[in-house]
Structure formats: C-alpha cells, structure tokens
Design a protein around this motif. Sequence first.
Motif, PDB file in Angstrom:
ATOM      1  N   GLU A 273       0.826  -1.209   0.000  1.00 53.20           N
ATOM      2  CA  GLU A 273       0.000   0.000   0.000  1.00 53.20           C
ATOM      3  C   GLU A 273       0.859   1.258   0.000  1.00 53.20           C
ATOM      4  O   GLU A 273       0.600   2.206  -0.750  1.00 53.20           O
ATOM      5  CB  GLU A 273      -0.941  -0.001   1.211  1.00 53.20           C
ATOM      6  N   GLN A 274       1.901   1.260   0.823  1.00 57.91           N
ATOM      7  CA  GLN A 274       2.796   2.414   0.885  1.00 57.91           C
ATOM      8  C   GLN A 274       3.553   2.587  -0.427  1.00 57.91           C
ATOM      9  O   GLN A 274       3.711   3.706  -0.932  1.00 57.91           O
ATOM     10  CB  GLN A 274       3.784   2.243   2.040  1.00 57.91           C
ATOM     11  N   ALA A 275       4.002   1.463  -0.999  1.00 56.76           N
ATOM     12  CA  ALA A 275       4.748   1.521  -2.260  1.00 56.76           C
ATOM     13  C   ALA A 275       3.880   2.083  -3.383  1.00 56.76           C
ATOM     14  O   ALA A 275       4.318   2.956  -4.153  1.00 56.76           O
ATOM     15  CB  ALA A 275       5.255   0.136  -2.620  1.00 56.76           C
ATOM     16  N   LEU A 276       2.653   1.601  -3.496  1.00 56.22           N
ATOM     17  CA  LEU A 276       1.761   2.054  -4.559  1.00 56.22           C
ATOM     18  C   LEU A 276       1.369   3.519  -4.374  1.00 56.22           C
ATOM     19  O   LEU A 276       1.256   4.272  -5.353  1.00 56.22           O
ATOM     20  CB  LEU A 276       0.526   1.168  -4.619  1.00 56.22           C
ATOM     21  N   ALA A 277       1.184   3.928  -3.133  1.00 58.90           N
ATOM     22  CA  ALA A 277       0.859   5.335  -2.854  1.00 58.90           C
ATOM     23  C   ALA A 277       2.010   6.243  -3.272  1.00 58.90           C
ATOM     24  O   ALA A 277       1.796   7.335  -3.824  1.00 58.90           O
ATOM     25  CB  ALA A 277       0.545   5.523  -1.370  1.00 58.90           C
ATOM     26  N   ASN A 278       3.235   5.789  -3.033  1.00 59.99           N
ATOM     27  CA  ASN A 278       4.416   6.569  -3.412  1.00 59.99           C
ATOM     28  C   ASN A 278       4.518   6.682  -4.936  1.00 59.99           C
ATOM     29  O   ASN A 278       4.829   7.754  -5.478  1.00 59.99           O
ATOM     30  CB  ASN A 278       5.672   5.912  -2.840  1.00 59.99           C
ATOM     31  N   ILE A 279       4.245   5.578  -5.629  1.00 60.30           N
ATOM     32  CA  ILE A 279       4.270   5.591  -7.089  1.00 60.30           C
ATOM     33  C   ILE A 279       3.216   6.562  -7.629  1.00 60.30           C
ATOM     34  O   ILE A 279       3.502   7.392  -8.509  1.00 60.30           O
ATOM     35  CB  ILE A 279       4.024   4.180  -7.646  1.00 60.30           C
ATOM     36  N   LYS A 280       2.016   6.480  -7.087  1.00 63.48           N
ATOM     37  CA  LYS A 280       0.928   7.342  -7.554  1.00 63.48           C
ATOM     38  C   LYS A 280       1.234   8.806  -7.300  1.00 63.48           C
ATOM     39  O   LYS A 280       0.997   9.673  -8.160  1.00 63.48           O
ATOM     40  CB  LYS A 280      -0.377   6.939  -6.851  1.00 63.48           C
ATOM     41  N   GLN A 281       1.794   9.113  -6.130  1.00 64.65           N
ATOM     42  CA  GLN A 281       2.098  10.502  -5.780  1.00 64.65           C
ATOM     43  C   GLN A 281       3.170  11.066  -6.709  1.00 64.65           C
ATOM     44  O   GLN A 281       3.054  12.193  -7.206  1.00 64.65           O
ATOM     45  CB  GLN A 281       2.561  10.556  -4.317  1.00 64.65           C
ATOM     46  N   LYS A 282       4.196  10.303  -7.000  1.00 67.81           N
ATOM     47  CA  LYS A 282       5.274  10.784  -7.859  1.00 67.81           C
ATOM     48  C   LYS A 282       4.878  10.811  -9.340  1.00 67.81           C
ATOM     49  O   LYS A 282       5.433  11.604 -10.111  1.00 67.81           O
ATOM     50  CB  LYS A 282       6.533   9.935  -7.669  1.00 67.81           C
ATOM     51  N   PHE A 283       3.952   9.959  -9.733  1.00 71.03           N
ATOM     52  CA  PHE A 283       3.514   9.948 -11.123  1.00 71.03           C
ATOM     53  C   PHE A 283       2.804  11.247 -11.478  1.00 71.03           C
ATOM     54  O   PHE A 283       2.867  11.707 -12.622  1.00 71.03           O
ATOM     55  CB  PHE A 283       2.607   8.745 -11.389  1.00 71.03           C
ATOM     56  N   GLY A 284       2.132  11.840 -10.505  1.00 75.12           N
ATOM     57  CA  GLY A 284       1.494  13.137 -10.740  1.00 75.12           C
ATOM     58  C   GLY A 284       0.026  13.034 -11.089  1.00 75.12           C
ATOM     59  O   GLY A 284      -0.649  12.056 -10.765  1.00 75.12           O
ATOM     60  N   LYS A 285      -0.471  14.048 -11.782  1.00 80.39           N
ATOM     61  CA  LYS A 285      -1.903  14.183 -12.022  1.00 80.39           C
ATOM     62  C   LYS A 285      -2.400  13.375 -13.224  1.00 80.39           C
ATOM     63  O   LYS A 285      -3.612  13.213 -13.399  1.00 80.39           O
ATOM     64  CB  LYS A 285      -2.258  15.663 -12.214  1.00 80.39           C
ATOM     65  N   ASP A 286      -1.494  12.912 -14.073  1.00 82.25           N
ATOM     66  CA  ASP A 286      -1.929  12.138 -15.234  1.00 82.25           C
ATOM     67  C   ASP A 286      -2.558  10.815 -14.791  1.00 82.25           C
ATOM     68  O   ASP A 286      -2.244  10.285 -13.723  1.00 82.25           O
ATOM     69  CB  ASP A 286      -0.749  11.861 -16.160  1.00 82.25           C
ATOM     70  N   GLU A 287      -3.431  10.287 -15.625  1.00 79.83           N
ATOM     71  CA  GLU A 287      -4.146   9.045 -15.304  1.00 79.83           C
ATOM     72  C   GLU A 287      -3.168   7.880 -15.204  1.00 79.83           C
ATOM     73  O   GLU A 287      -2.315   7.689 -16.058  1.00 79.83           O
ATOM     74  CB  GLU A 287      -5.186   8.761 -16.377  1.00 79.83           C
ATOM     75  N   LEU A 288      -3.287   7.116 -14.133  1.00 82.33           N
ATOM     76  CA  LEU A 288      -2.431   5.960 -13.896  1.00 82.33           C
ATOM     77  C   LEU A 288      -3.318   4.758 -13.582  1.00 82.33           C
ATOM     78  O   LEU A 288      -4.210   4.836 -12.735  1.00 82.33           O
ATOM     79  CB  LEU A 288      -1.469   6.233 -12.733  1.00 82.33           C
ATOM     80  N   HIS A 289      -3.065   3.648 -14.274  1.00 80.86           N
ATOM     81  CA  HIS A 289      -3.875   2.446 -14.079  1.00 80.86           C
ATOM     82  C   HIS A 289      -3.075   1.405 -13.305  1.00 80.86           C
ATOM     83  O   HIS A 289      -2.045   0.915 -13.779  1.00 80.86           O
ATOM     84  CB  HIS A 289      -4.279   1.846 -15.426  1.00 80.86           C
ATOM     85  N   PHE A 290      -3.546   1.059 -12.114  1.00 80.79           N
ATOM     86  CA  PHE A 290      -3.012  -0.073 -11.364  1.00 80.79           C
ATOM     87  C   PHE A 290      -3.913  -1.276 -11.665  1.00 80.79           C
ATOM     88  O   PHE A 290      -5.103  -1.260 -11.338  1.00 80.79           O
ATOM     89  CB  PHE A 290      -3.016   0.189  -9.867  1.00 80.79           C
ATOM     90  N   ILE A 291      -3.362  -2.294 -12.300  1.00 71.11           N
ATOM     91  CA  ILE A 291      -4.116  -3.531 -12.528  1.00 71.11           C
ATOM     92  C   ILE A 291      -3.544  -4.576 -11.585  1.00 71.11           C
ATOM     93  O   ILE A 291      -2.480  -5.155 -11.833  1.00 71.11           O
ATOM     94  CB  ILE A 291      -4.015  -3.987 -13.991  1.00 71.11           C
ATOM     95  N   CYS A 292      -4.242  -4.795 -10.495  1.00 67.81           N
ATOM     96  CA  CYS A 292      -3.767  -5.679  -9.425  1.00 67.81           C
ATOM     97  C   CYS A 292      -4.489  -7.020  -9.520  1.00 67.81           C
ATOM     98  O   CYS A 292      -5.722  -7.085  -9.440  1.00 67.81           O
ATOM     99  CB  CYS A 292      -4.025  -5.027  -8.064  1.00 67.81           C
ATOM    100  N   VAL A 293      -3.726  -8.073  -9.676  1.00 73.33           N
ATOM    101  CA  VAL A 293      -4.289  -9.422  -9.773  1.00 73.33           C
ATOM    102  C   VAL A 293      -4.331 -10.041  -8.377  1.00 73.33           C
ATOM    103  O   VAL A 293      -3.294 -10.192  -7.723  1.00 73.33           O
ATOM    104  CB  VAL A 293      -3.453 -10.303 -10.720  1.00 73.33           C
TER     105      VAL A 293
END
Length: 446
Positions: A273-293
């Motif tokens: 959860e912390q890792a994904l939040a960090n990725i999302k925060q640094k990626f910025g405002k553009d749309e980001l798709h996490f596809i979690c299996v």
Amino acid sequence: MKQFEANFDGLVGPTHNYAGLSYGNVASLNNASASSSPKQAAKQGLKKMKALTDLGMVQGVLAPQERPDIASLRRLGFSGTDANVLSLAAKQAPAIFQACCSASSMWTANAATVSPSADTSDTKIHFTPANLTNKYHRSLEPEVTGKILKATFANREHFVHHEHLPDNEHFGDEGAANHTRLCSEYGKAGLELFVYGRHAFDTSKPAPKKFPARQTLEASQAVARLHGLNDDNVVYVQQNPDLIDQGVFHNDVIAVGNRNVLFFHEQAFYQSEQALANIKQKFGKDELHFICVKTSEVSVQDAIKSYLFNTQIISLANGDMAIIAPTDCKENPAVANYLDKLVQQNTPIKHVYYHDVKQSMRNGGGPACLRLRVAMTEKEHAAVNQHTLINDAQFERLNNWVDTHYRETLHVNDLSDPQLLIESRTALDELTQILHLGSVYPFQQI
C-alpha cells in the motif's frame, strides 16, 4: 517529435541448453539435464520478433555471447588447446564448465538498465550493463554485453554507455528485469521504478530466507545516479521477500509496466500500500492504471508457472495496449480465464497475443525476459545501427543463418564437443557481419 518504445530481443545462442544453473529459478531447476533444441529456440525468438514488427513495433535484435567461454576457463587454470580446455574442464569441474557454456544472454531483460532521453539530465539515452553477480554463468556476460550495446547504439550524440557496476554482491544488478518505466507518453519525462530485493549495507532490513535476492537497493541507486535521473522521477520499491522464496527471482516475474499501466500481483511488493501510494504521488496528475491481480484470481504458483507477468505490454498504433504472452498462459485455466476477462474490463489492455517460446520458458524465461526496452525519438531511431533492426529481409537472413549453423538438439553432455565450439564461433563470426557489429567477441581479437 514522435517518440515510441522499441524492443531489442536477445538472439538465442548456439549452445542453448538446460543445465539447471539458476538457483531460485524454479523452471530452470525443474528442467535441468533435459535435451534442448537451439534451432527451435532461436526460431521461436525470431518469430516473436517478426510478429511484433508486423504489429507496427520497432524491433531489434541483440547478438548472443560466445560460448563455450574458453577465455574464462583459461582464466581458471585450464590450459592447452581449446579442445584440451573443454575436455579438462568438463571432467575436473563440470559445474564450472556448464556455467561457461550457458546461453543465458538470450534473456536481454538482464542485459542492461536503459533510461530514455526524456528522463536524463543530458537528454541522451543511457545504458548500464547489468553485472549479474549473483550467478557465475551470468556474471561472465557484462563486458561483451557492453560491446554489443555500443555496436548497436554507436552514435555518441544520442547514446551514453556506462561500465557495469562493481563485480560485488553489494552492488548486485539485474538490469531491466528489476526496472520499469511509467509515463503518460514515451516522449515525456517518466517515473523510473527500481525494484530491489534487499539492502546490501543494512542486514537488519527484510530479506528472503531461502533464495537469494539478486538486486540490491544500492545498485539501483547507483544506476539512477549514473543516468542523471531526477530524484523526483525515481521510486525505489522492495520486492516481497516471501515471493522471492517462492521462486519469483526477478520483479518481472510478478509485475510489468507500460506507459500509464502497472500490471502486478497483489503480493508483488513489500509494504504494498505504501509503495503504490508513493508511485501514484510521484507519477502526478496524469491518469495511472493499477491492474492488481488478486491471489484468489491467480495464485503465485500459477503466475510463476505460466509467466503471466513476464509478458510484454505494448502500445499499438490505435492507442490500445496488448499483452504478448507465452502459450503457457493460454494452457493454464486460471490464467487464461483471467486474461479473457481482463481485455473486457475498463483498462487500456484490449488484446492478448500468444506466442510459443517454450524453449525459453523451460529454462525460466518468458517473452519479457527476451527483450530490452528502449524508448526513443525518430532521430535516435535513425542513429541506431540499422542492421540490428528486424524487417522482412533481415528476418529471412537470420532464419537462414540459424538453419545453417544451429543444431536440432543439444544435451549437456554435448557441450564438451570441440566441434560445437567451432560451429559456435563460425556462426557468431558470420552474425557480426550480418549485424555490422565489428569484432565484439574475444575469439575475433586473437
């Protein structure tokens, strides 16, 4: 200016064999000592390259290493004629000998880490060959890999080549197999995601207990510095140690990304959860798709057996994304069912194309292992050694080359045959002329 992602696949070498050299790689261990087919393996790889070319992708090829590695065997004290070196090493130190015959350079996801010009401080594409220190047979590769990369990407105006990191476990570097890049467009600055298995200088941190963690945090940080990456555009994430102990030896066995999509198993990362939040925060405002299996959809073992995440995700000309999957995914009911549902969901992934790469899969490498990704502009594309790019003529030329020089079958016991060395060197000498690489192999410099 148009920018896109090219794939450079490793050409399977003439000594492709199953010696079970890769501890921690379940498929490699399970198929140890089986007979292989170098010709079939090379043709399977070439067929996949041609298929991606036909889909509109820029596709290149990277030459294999010289094997058996006579120079390394001589360095270890085996002397005499080349035939004597082969015979003595096979009898006196069979494990070392087999390591010096490995065709593992076919998996070019381990060849290097690549940062495109949109990310680097000098706006050039940077390459750092992986040192692959964790496995002896792979640690033999970096020097020649560097030469092949320099011959493929030779224009200094556009390409920068670094020496591989120190040959020490503290800086164990596995290349692009533990690195991916997320971006809104290939030509815009992206987020480079480095996934590591352990901290080399802090043993109090979590680490696997059974199988080795091949990538260190310190190695990832060093590559980021060499490439001139901005700290704001880099994320370091630890791989789940428990999954390494289950056979997930590289991150690309459990996660893969392309542009604004990260496709991963829910158990892939430590403190997810912390890792994904960090990725999302640094990626910025553009749309980001996490596809979690979820594990309930596909177990870790089914993911490993089928190499669901060692697939390629590519962007098609119409804007859709497609998964390039091994036929093993189609043959696994849970995985096939998942992929059938995935393409119907509201994500950019709309297609799945299956390819037979079973010769590679049996040794523990799927479609993603076979390729090195290089995002580039049209000018950078024009600066690449054009003879290393796949088109109809080059595809036919390389297939004919394989037909001429490769054996139909090969067993571990055949590796000490002096004729195999002659066949391999003859083939590689001709290949360097086909690809216009110059003298990249030790035997060409004697």
